[in-house]
Design a protein around this motif. Structure first.
Motif, PDB file in Angstrom:
ATOM      1  N   HIS A   3       0.942  -1.393   0.261  1.00 47.16           N
ATOM      2  CA  HIS A   3      -0.003  -0.108   0.302  1.00 47.16           C
ATOM      3  C   HIS A   3       0.754   1.245   0.210  1.00 47.16           C
ATOM      4  N   ALA A   4       1.529   1.012   0.262  1.00 47.03           N
ATOM      5  CA  ALA A   4       3.053   2.343   0.180  1.00 47.03           C
ATOM      6  C   ALA A   4       3.615   2.577  -0.850  1.00 47.03           C
ATOM      7  N   ASN A   5       4.126   1.744  -1.339  1.00 45.30           N
ATOM      8  CA  ASN A   5       4.430   1.564  -2.493  1.00 45.30           C
ATOM      9  C   ASN A   5       3.930   2.569  -3.084  1.00 45.30           C
ATOM     10  N   ARG A   6       2.276   1.853  -3.805  1.00 44.03           N
ATOM     11  CA  ARG A   6       1.509   2.049  -4.100  1.00 44.03           C
ATOM     12  C   ARG A   6       0.918   3.794  -4.318  1.00 44.03           C
ATOM     13  N   LEU A   7       0.757   3.600  -2.664  1.00 44.04           N
ATOM     14  CA  LEU A   7       0.703   5.266  -1.794  1.00 44.04           C
ATOM     15  C   LEU A   7       2.307   6.527  -2.948  1.00 44.04           C
ATOM     16  N   CYS A   8       3.089   5.990  -2.830  1.00 41.74           N
ATOM     17  CA  CYS A   8       4.524   6.516  -3.028  1.00 41.74           C
ATOM     18  C   CYS A   8       4.345   6.761  -4.838  1.00 41.74           C
ATOM     19  N   GLU A   9       3.826   5.251  -6.001  1.00 42.41           N
ATOM     20  CA  GLU A   9       3.831   5.651  -7.027  1.00 42.41           C
ATOM     21  C   GLU A   9       3.046   6.857  -7.367  1.00 42.41           C
ATOM     22  N   ASP A  10       1.708   6.821  -6.810  1.00 41.00           N
ATOM     23  CA  ASP A  10       0.350   7.973  -7.302  1.00 41.00           C
ATOM     24  C   ASP A  10       0.601   9.086  -6.825  1.00 41.00           C
ATOM     25  N   THR A  11       1.647   9.492  -5.908  1.00 36.45           N
ATOM     26  CA  THR A  11       1.402  10.964  -5.059  1.00 36.45           C
ATOM     27  C   THR A  11       3.043  11.243  -6.470  1.00 36.45           C
ATOM     28  N   LEU A  12       4.035  10.427  -7.414  1.00 35.02           N
ATOM     29  CA  LEU A  12       4.966  10.598  -7.832  1.00 35.02           C
ATOM     30  C   LEU A  12       3.961  11.128  -9.071  1.00 35.02           C
ATOM     31  N   ARG A  13       3.258  10.176  -9.469  1.00 37.69           N
ATOM     32  CA  ARG A  13       2.063  10.766 -10.797  1.00 37.69           C
ATOM     33  C   ARG A  13       1.314  12.035 -10.914  1.00 37.69           C
ATOM     34  N   ALA A  14       0.867  11.918  -9.674  1.00 35.30           N
ATOM     35  CA  ALA A  14       0.293  13.113  -8.948  1.00 35.30           C
ATOM     36  C   ALA A  14       1.353  14.621  -9.410  1.00 35.30           C
ATOM     37  N   ILE A  15       2.962  14.249  -8.404  1.00 37.23           N
ATOM     38  CA  ILE A  15       3.021  15.098  -9.046  1.00 37.23           C
ATOM     39  C   ILE A  15       4.370  16.383 -10.170  1.00 37.23           C
ATOM     40  N   PHE A  16       4.348  14.723 -11.119  1.00 41.66           N
ATOM     41  CA  PHE A  16       4.686  14.582 -12.311  1.00 41.66           C
ATOM     42  C   PHE A  16       3.649  15.304 -13.626  1.00 41.66           C
ATOM     43  N   LEU A  17       2.514  14.995 -13.353  1.00 45.89           N
ATOM     44  CA  LEU A  17       1.500  14.875 -14.389  1.00 45.89           C
ATOM     45  C   LEU A  17       1.637  16.138 -14.792  1.00 45.89           C
ATOM     46  N   PRO A  18       1.832  17.316 -14.604  1.00 44.52           N
ATOM     47  CA  PRO A  18       1.908  18.837 -15.475  1.00 44.52           C
ATOM     48  C   PRO A  18       3.330  18.693 -16.552  1.00 44.52           C
ATOM     49  N   ARG A  19       3.735  18.574 -15.502  1.00 49.99           N
ATOM     50  CA  ARG A  19       5.249  18.126 -16.507  1.00 49.99           C
ATOM     51  C   ARG A  19       5.181  17.709 -17.243  1.00 49.99           C
ATOM     52  N   ALA A  20       5.091  15.792 -17.348  1.00 53.24           N
ATOM     53  CA  ALA A  20       4.558  15.483 -18.130  1.00 53.24           C
ATOM     54  C   ALA A  20       3.728  15.662 -19.521  1.00 53.24           C
ATOM     55  N   ARG A  21       2.345  16.157 -18.629  1.00 56.70           N
ATOM     56  CA  ARG A  21       1.613  16.946 -20.167  1.00 56.70           C
ATOM     57  C   ARG A  21       2.624  18.040 -21.288  1.00 56.70           C
ATOM     58  N   GLU A  22       3.251  19.000 -20.307  1.00 56.18           N
ATOM     59  CA  GLU A  22       3.729  20.644 -21.036  1.00 56.18           C
ATOM     60  C   GLU A  22       5.281  19.079 -22.064  1.00 56.18           C
TER      61      GLU A  22
END
Length: 115
Positions: A3-22
């Motif tokens: 669960h902690a690993n999944r939470l970490c992955e979800d957090t990183l995706r949310a943080i980097f999503l705007p930059r990845a979209r750009e």
């Protein structure tokens, strides 16, 4: 722990999503007349590693699945970001299209040139 690993992955995706979209929009601007879409579920964390040394940084690899229209995936892309350990500066290290998919005929009007 899973669960902690999944939470970490979800957090990183949310943080980097705007930059990845750009970066996805920048890459495909010469190929498409519309901006490709990218959502959190279109990102997969592939690798996270620490690069120790004088300029200590973290390297984060994502696999992306940008789409157009009603979720028509156009490609698989690989992005690598670096985050400096001491000031949090984020830098795009690499962007590459790993694979492209054929665009359906009903969406050909948005394609400027093959990608």
């Amino acid at each position: 722990m899973h669960h902690a690993n999944r939470l970490c992955e979800d957090t990183l995706r949310a943080i980097f999503l705007p930059r990845a979209r750009e970066e996805v929009c920048r890459y495909y601007r010469d190929f498409l007349t519309v901006k490709p879409q990218l959502m959190c579920w279109c990102m997969k964390l592939v690798n996270l590693r620490h690069s120790p040394g004088e300029c200590s940084r973290y390297l984060i690899d994502f696999e992306l699945y940008p789409y157009i229209g009603q979720k028509v995936t156009i490609a698989v892309c690989r992005l690598t970001f670096s985050v400096k350990d001491y000031d949090g500066e984020i830098k795009l290290e690499s962007f590459r299209q790993v694979r492209s998919f054929p665009v359906p005929e009903h969406l050909w009007d948005v394609v400027c040139q093959p990608f």
